[in-house]
Write a protein that holds these residues in place. Structure first.
Motif, mmCIF file in Angstrom:
data_model
loop_
_atom_site.group_PDB
_atom_site.id
_atom_site.type_symbol
_atom_site.label_atom_id
_atom_site.label_comp_id
_atom_site.label_asym_id
_atom_site.label_seq_id
_atom_site.Cartn_x
_atom_site.Cartn_y
_atom_site.Cartn_z
ATOM 1 N N ILE A 177 9.630 -4.867 -3.147
ATOM 2 C CA ILE A 177 9.815 -6.307 -3.012
ATOM 3 C C ILE A 177 8.665 -6.986 -3.734
ATOM 4 N N ALA A 178 9.018 -7.815 -4.720
ATOM 5 C CA ALA A 178 8.036 -8.577 -5.491
ATOM 6 C C ALA A 178 7.962 -9.983 -4.913
ATOM 7 N N ALA A 179 6.745 -10.414 -4.588
ATOM 8 C CA ALA A 179 6.534 -11.734 -4.002
ATOM 9 C C ALA A 179 5.634 -12.563 -4.918
ATOM 10 N N ARG A 180 5.997 -13.813 -5.078
ATOM 11 C CA ARG A 180 5.218 -14.715 -5.930
ATOM 12 C C ARG A 180 3.865 -15.039 -5.304
ATOM 13 N N THR A 181 2.830 -15.005 -6.124
ATOM 14 C CA THR A 181 1.478 -15.327 -5.661
ATOM 15 C C THR A 181 1.106 -16.773 -5.962
ATOM 16 N N ALA A 193 17.981 -8.456 -5.263
ATOM 17 C CA ALA A 193 18.279 -9.756 -4.674
ATOM 18 C C ALA A 193 17.085 -10.682 -4.828
ATOM 19 N N ILE A 194 17.329 -11.843 -5.397
ATOM 20 C CA ILE A 194 16.322 -12.903 -5.445
ATOM 21 C C ILE A 194 16.588 -13.824 -4.259
ATOM 22 N N ILE A 195 15.519 -14.158 -3.555
ATOM 23 C CA ILE A 195 15.620 -15.039 -2.393
ATOM 24 C C ILE A 195 15.121 -16.427 -2.768
ATOM 25 N N ARG A 196 15.922 -17.421 -2.383
ATOM 26 C CA ARG A 196 15.545 -18.827 -2.568
ATOM 27 C C ARG A 196 15.336 -19.434 -1.188
ATOM 28 N N ASP A 197 14.226 -20.134 -1.025
ATOM 29 C CA ASP A 197 13.881 -20.709 0.272
ATOM 30 C C ASP A 197 14.820 -21.849 0.639
ATOM 31 N N ALA A 198 15.055 -22.005 1.929
ATOM 32 C CA ALA A 198 15.927 -23.070 2.424
ATOM 33 C C ALA A 198 15.234 -24.428 2.451
ATOM 34 N N GLY A 199 13.905 -24.434 2.380
ATOM 35 C CA GLY A 199 13.178 -25.694 2.311
ATOM 36 C C GLY A 199 12.881 -26.341 3.649
ATOM 37 N N HIS A 200 12.935 -25.590 4.730
ATOM 38 C CA HIS A 200 12.705 -26.164 6.055
ATOM 39 C C HIS A 200 11.229 -26.295 6.415
ATOM 40 N N GLN A 252 7.516 -24.769 4.340
ATOM 41 C CA GLN A 252 6.432 -24.886 3.368
ATOM 42 C C GLN A 252 6.864 -25.166 1.936
ATOM 43 N N LEU A 253 8.090 -24.840 1.578
ATOM 44 C CA LEU A 253 8.511 -24.888 0.181
ATOM 45 C C LEU A 253 9.710 -25.805 -0.010
ATOM 46 N N ASP A 254 9.901 -26.235 -1.241
ATOM 47 C CA ASP A 254 11.083 -27.035 -1.567
ATOM 48 C C ASP A 254 12.332 -26.156 -1.514
ATOM 49 N N SER A 255 13.427 -26.748 -1.118
ATOM 50 C CA SER A 255 14.694 -26.040 -1.073
ATOM 51 C C SER A 255 15.033 -25.475 -2.444
ATOM 52 N N GLY A 256 15.439 -24.220 -2.467
ATOM 53 C CA GLY A 256 15.830 -23.570 -3.713
ATOM 54 C C GLY A 256 14.720 -22.844 -4.442
ATOM 55 N N THR A 257 13.497 -22.909 -3.923
ATOM 56 C CA THR A 257 12.375 -22.220 -4.568
ATOM 57 C C THR A 257 12.590 -20.712 -4.499
ATOM 58 N N ALA A 258 12.585 -20.045 -5.650
ATOM 59 C CA ALA A 258 12.700 -18.583 -5.702
ATOM 60 C C ALA A 258 11.371 -17.989 -5.251
ATOM 61 N N THR A 259 11.397 -17.177 -4.204
ATOM 62 C CA THR A 259 10.164 -16.666 -3.599
ATOM 63 C C THR A 259 9.923 -15.178 -3.800
ATOM 64 N N THR A 260 10.983 -14.389 -3.685
ATOM 65 C CA THR A 260 10.847 -12.930 -3.702
ATOM 66 C C THR A 260 12.044 -12.287 -4.385
ATOM 67 N N LEU A 261 11.829 -11.055 -4.803
ATOM 68 C CA LEU A 261 12.889 -10.226 -5.377
ATOM 69 C C LEU A 261 12.749 -8.834 -4.802
ATOM 70 N N ALA A 262 13.833 -8.293 -4.289
ATOM 71 C CA ALA A 262 13.849 -6.888 -3.879
ATOM 72 C C ALA A 262 14.606 -6.094 -4.933
#
Length: 112
Positions: free
Chosen positions: A5-9, A74-81, A83-93
């Protein structure tokens, strides 16, 4: 068998947010795998490694490499509830898959 799992820094996610995004990615890529791969990975201890990527473009480049290798991903996009804006790509497994194939895609990345 392994999954990475790759996570954005660059997003400054808190530890809880990061853990949730990693979990979402892991499960989503697992669901993308065929039954034989799912069973083999589960039987082999569900090895997971979390690595760092610098930004969104790196996630998409890795996803394309995984696709070319035939690996579930799978790329995960945050729901925005929170810390992050909705749709922000955060991680990839990437994976689960054969360790050598997963390493071909992610082997040059640093551990988180």
């Amino acid at each position: 068998m392994k999954q990475v799992i790759a996570a954005r820094t660059d997003l400054g996610m808190g530890q809880g947010k990061l853990a949730a995004q990693v979990a979402h990615a892991s499960l989503s890529a697992y669901e993308d795998a065929d039954r034989r791969t799912q069973k083999a990975w589960k039987g082999d201890g569900q090895k997971k490694v979390v690595v760092k990527v610098a930004g969104e473009s790196a996630l998409f480049e890795l996803a394309e490499k995984a696709r070319v290798e035939g690996l579930p991903n799978a790329i995960i996009r945050d729901a925005g509830h929170t810390q992050l804006d909705s749709g922000t790509a955060t991680t990839l497994a990437v994976g689960p898959g054969e360790e050598s194939l997963v390493d071909k895609v992610t082997g040059d990345l640093s551990l988180f």
